[in-house]
Design a protein around this motif. Structure first.
Motif, PDB file in Angstrom:
ATOM      1  N   LYS A 203      -1.450  -2.171  16.622  1.00  0.00           N
ATOM      2  CA  LYS A 203      -0.766  -3.438  16.838  1.00  0.00           C
ATOM      3  C   LYS A 203      -1.575  -4.603  16.269  1.00  0.00           C
ATOM      4  CE  LYS A 203       3.092  -2.377  18.942  1.00  0.00           C
ATOM      5  NZ  LYS A 203       4.411  -2.736  18.356  1.00  0.00           N
ATOM      6  N   ARG A 204      -2.902  -4.515  16.352  1.00  0.00           N
ATOM      7  CA  ARG A 204      -3.746  -5.551  15.767  1.00  0.00           C
ATOM      8  C   ARG A 204      -3.510  -5.618  14.255  1.00  0.00           C
ATOM      9  NH1 ARG A 204      -8.027  -8.429  17.234  1.00  0.00           N
ATOM     10  NH2 ARG A 204      -8.238  -7.297  19.201  1.00  0.00           N
ATOM     11  N   HIS A 205      -3.493  -4.456  13.628  1.00  0.00           N
ATOM     12  CA  HIS A 205      -3.275  -4.394  12.186  1.00  0.00           C
ATOM     13  C   HIS A 205      -1.917  -4.993  11.831  1.00  0.00           C
ATOM     14  CE1 HIS A 205      -3.993  -2.837   8.162  1.00  0.00           C
ATOM     15  NE2 HIS A 205      -2.756  -2.365   8.150  1.00  0.00           N
ATOM     16  N   GLU A 206      -0.928  -4.683  12.624  1.00  0.00           N
ATOM     17  CA  GLU A 206       0.421  -5.205  12.390  1.00  0.00           C
ATOM     18  C   GLU A 206       0.456  -6.716  12.552  1.00  0.00           C
ATOM     19  OE1 GLU A 206       4.625  -5.016  14.812  1.00  0.00           O
ATOM     20  OE2 GLU A 206       3.520  -3.123  14.580  1.00  0.00           O
ATOM     21  N   ALA A 207      -0.250  -7.216  13.565  1.00  0.00           N
ATOM     22  CA  ALA A 207      -0.274  -8.654  13.817  1.00  0.00           C
ATOM     23  C   ALA A 207      -0.942  -9.408  12.666  1.00  0.00           C
ATOM     24  CB  ALA A 207      -1.009  -8.958  15.124  1.00  0.00           C
ATOM     25  N   ILE A 208      -2.003  -8.841  12.119  1.00  0.00           N
ATOM     26  CA  ILE A 208      -2.678  -9.472  10.974  1.00  0.00           C
ATOM     27  C   ILE A 208      -1.707  -9.627   9.814  1.00  0.00           C
ATOM     28  CG2 ILE A 208      -4.486  -9.182   9.240  1.00  0.00           C
ATOM     29  CD1 ILE A 208      -6.048  -7.603  11.423  1.00  0.00           C
ATOM     30  N   GLY A 209      -1.002  -8.550   9.493  1.00  0.00           N
ATOM     31  CA  GLY A 209      -0.036  -8.592   8.397  1.00  0.00           C
ATOM     32  C   GLY A 209       1.084  -9.581   8.648  1.00  0.00           C
ATOM     33  N   ALA A 223      -3.428 -17.550   1.845  1.00  0.00           N
ATOM     34  CA  ALA A 223      -2.742 -16.505   2.607  1.00  0.00           C
ATOM     35  C   ALA A 223      -1.956 -15.586   1.668  1.00  0.00           C
ATOM     36  CB  ALA A 223      -1.808 -17.126   3.640  1.00  0.00           C
ATOM     37  N   MET A 224      -1.405 -16.131   0.594  1.00  0.00           N
ATOM     38  CA  MET A 224      -0.677 -15.304  -0.378  1.00  0.00           C
ATOM     39  C   MET A 224      -1.592 -14.232  -0.950  1.00  0.00           C
ATOM     40  SD  MET A 224       1.418 -18.280  -2.441  1.00  0.00           S
ATOM     41  CE  MET A 224       2.481 -19.434  -1.576  1.00  0.00           C
ATOM     42  N   MET A 225      -2.809 -14.627  -1.306  1.00  0.00           N
ATOM     43  CA  MET A 225      -3.753 -13.669  -1.879  1.00  0.00           C
ATOM     44  C   MET A 225      -4.242 -12.676  -0.829  1.00  0.00           C
ATOM     45  SD  MET A 225      -3.827 -14.276  -5.058  1.00  0.00           S
ATOM     46  CE  MET A 225      -5.212 -13.221  -5.508  1.00  0.00           C
ATOM     47  N   GLU A 226      -4.476 -13.160   0.372  1.00  0.00           N
ATOM     48  CA  GLU A 226      -4.904 -12.267   1.458  1.00  0.00           C
ATOM     49  C   GLU A 226      -3.807 -11.254   1.785  1.00  0.00           C
ATOM     50  OE1 GLU A 226      -7.595 -11.874   3.362  1.00  0.00           O
ATOM     51  OE2 GLU A 226      -8.866 -13.599   2.868  1.00  0.00           O
ATOM     52  N   TYR A 227      -2.560 -11.721   1.776  1.00  0.00           N
ATOM     53  CA  TYR A 227      -1.450 -10.817   2.097  1.00  0.00           C
ATOM     54  C   TYR A 227      -1.267  -9.769   1.008  1.00  0.00           C
ATOM     55  CZ  TYR A 227       3.140  -9.264   3.732  1.00  0.00           C
ATOM     56  OH  TYR A 227       4.190  -8.506   4.191  1.00  0.00           O
ATOM     57  N   ALA A 228      -1.438 -10.181  -0.247  1.00  0.00           N
ATOM     58  CA  ALA A 228      -1.350  -9.217  -1.347  1.00  0.00           C
ATOM     59  C   ALA A 228      -2.419  -8.136  -1.195  1.00  0.00           C
ATOM     60  CB  ALA A 228      -1.513  -9.936  -2.688  1.00  0.00           C
ATOM     61  N   ALA A 229      -3.641  -8.551  -0.852  1.00  0.00           N
ATOM     62  CA  ALA A 229      -4.729  -7.584  -0.649  1.00  0.00           C
ATOM     63  C   ALA A 229      -4.450  -6.693   0.553  1.00  0.00           C
ATOM     64  CB  ALA A 229      -6.046  -8.322  -0.461  1.00  0.00           C
ATOM     65  N   PHE A 230      -3.859  -7.273   1.591  1.00  0.00           N
ATOM     66  CA  PHE A 230      -3.503  -6.506   2.791  1.00  0.00           C
ATOM     67  C   PHE A 230      -2.512  -5.399   2.431  1.00  0.00           C
ATOM     68  CE2 PHE A 230      -0.722  -5.711   6.403  1.00  0.00           C
ATOM     69  CZ  PHE A 230      -1.616  -5.551   7.464  1.00  0.00           C
TER      70      PHE A 230
END
Length: 342
Positions: A203-209, A223-230
């Motif tokens: 759930k933590r992983h899901e919340a981060i995404g 955040a765009m770059m972080e989300y792409a890396a995620f």
């Protein structure tokens, strides 16, 4: 007189007042309106814009004369950025930096008030040479809190975030994030990744995404770059990951432009970007405009020759045209530093 009027406005209108009125009050009190108390000429406004642009490119010395023109004309936002530039140059609060913070704070710029309130933690405290102020740091923070809290309680997302900065209470950060403030959503993601809150591991992983996705959708390039890396690390849909890298580049974000350029030229090949050396060379070459800020030129000097050795002279000429068109149709390059820096 203008300060008294601004404070009176807050108490005159209730939380249920018209949304447009509340938005005006928020802009007025939080120093978000670039000309709340100063009416700049076209030339002064141009200098202000150029100064902030250069500041965001980490070209502090070049930014100073432009910011100074607008600051001396009385613009609170220019005064704040000039103070930030002067403080960062010395890495502690100087008399000149404090002067401009106070000029801005006296126009109810909460960002300036917060920085003055934080001066207790400044290096000059240990050095014993802090400049004298018209108020104590505690008084500046109280002034910022008094202005910000009513606006935050009225539902303004940015004011909620500033309440978090003022109080360090996580509830304000979460309220701001839930109200759609992209910067707060980004920090919710970072905090969750660092262990804040109580979650089952998956759930933590899901919340981060989820927080990164919301912040990216809200237009925040980091955040765009972080989300792409995620997505990439999570072995998710690379089409979506590529989309956010391109969007970050379109915003002018340095990391987005450098990544889009490198991956298009397959230097290296990541995220399954189609090979396009013309585009890759063009985008990488644009980063030369950041020479003097962030040590970007070292990267450009290493990467451009690697791409060029696999291109024809005609392709390099085509890349030059691509770069010109990109620059003409996209925002200026920026590192997108946070406004409230330490």
């Amino acid at each position: 007189m203008k300060q008294k009027l601004a404070i009176a406005i807050i108490w005159t209108f209730s939380v249920a007042a018209h949304v447009r009125t509340l938005s005006f009050i928020a802009a007025l009190l939080l120093g978000l309106s670039s000309q709340a108390f100063a009416h700049l000429t076209a030339e002064q406004q141009s200098c202000k814009n150029q100064g902030i642009l250069l500041y965001n490119q980490y070209k502090a010395a070049s930014a100073t004369p432009f910011l100074l023109i607008a600051a001396e004309a009385g613009d609170a936002e220019a005064q704040f950025y000039l103070a930030e530039r002067l403080r960062k140059e010395k890495q502690f609060m100087t008399a000149e930096a404090q002067k401009w913070y106070e000029e801005s704070a006296n126009q109810n710029n909460v960002y300036a008030m917060i920085q003055l309130g934080r001066s207790d933690d400044n290096l000059c405290v240990n050095m014993g040479n802090c400049p004298e102020s018209t108020k104590t740091p505690a008084q500046w923070l109280k002034g910022a809190l008094d202005l910000t809290k009513p606006v935050a309680e009225s539902g303004d997302p940015e004011a909620m975030y500033l309440m978090y900065e003022l109080t360090l209470k996580e509830e304000w950060l979460e309220k701001s994030a839930n109200s759609g403030y992209a910067l707060a959503q980004y920090w919710m993601a970072i905090g969750t990744r660092q262990g804040d809150g109580f979650f089952l591991p998956w759930k933590r992983h899901e919340a981060i995404g989820n927080w990164l996705k919301l912040s990216a959708e809200g237009g925040y390039p980091p955040a765009m770059m972080e989300y792409a890396a995620f997505i990439y690390e999570d072995q998710g849909d690379l089409t979506v990951a590529r989309h956010w890298i391109v969007e970050a580049a379109k915003k002018g974000y340095k990391s987005g432009v450098s990544s889009y350029g490198a991956y298009s030229a397959h230097s290296p090949s990541l995220y399954d970007f189609p090979l396009d050396r013309v585009k890759g060379y063009a985008l990488t070459s644009l980063l030369s405009e950041l020479d003097g800020g962030g040590d970007v030129q070292v990267y450009v000097n290493e990467t451009l020759p690697e791409i060029a050795e696999k291109m024809t002279p005609e392709q390099i000429s085509e890349a030059s045209e691509f770069a010109k068109n990109w620059k003409a149709t996209h925002p200026p390059l920026s590192f997108f530093p946070e406004k409230l820096s330490r």
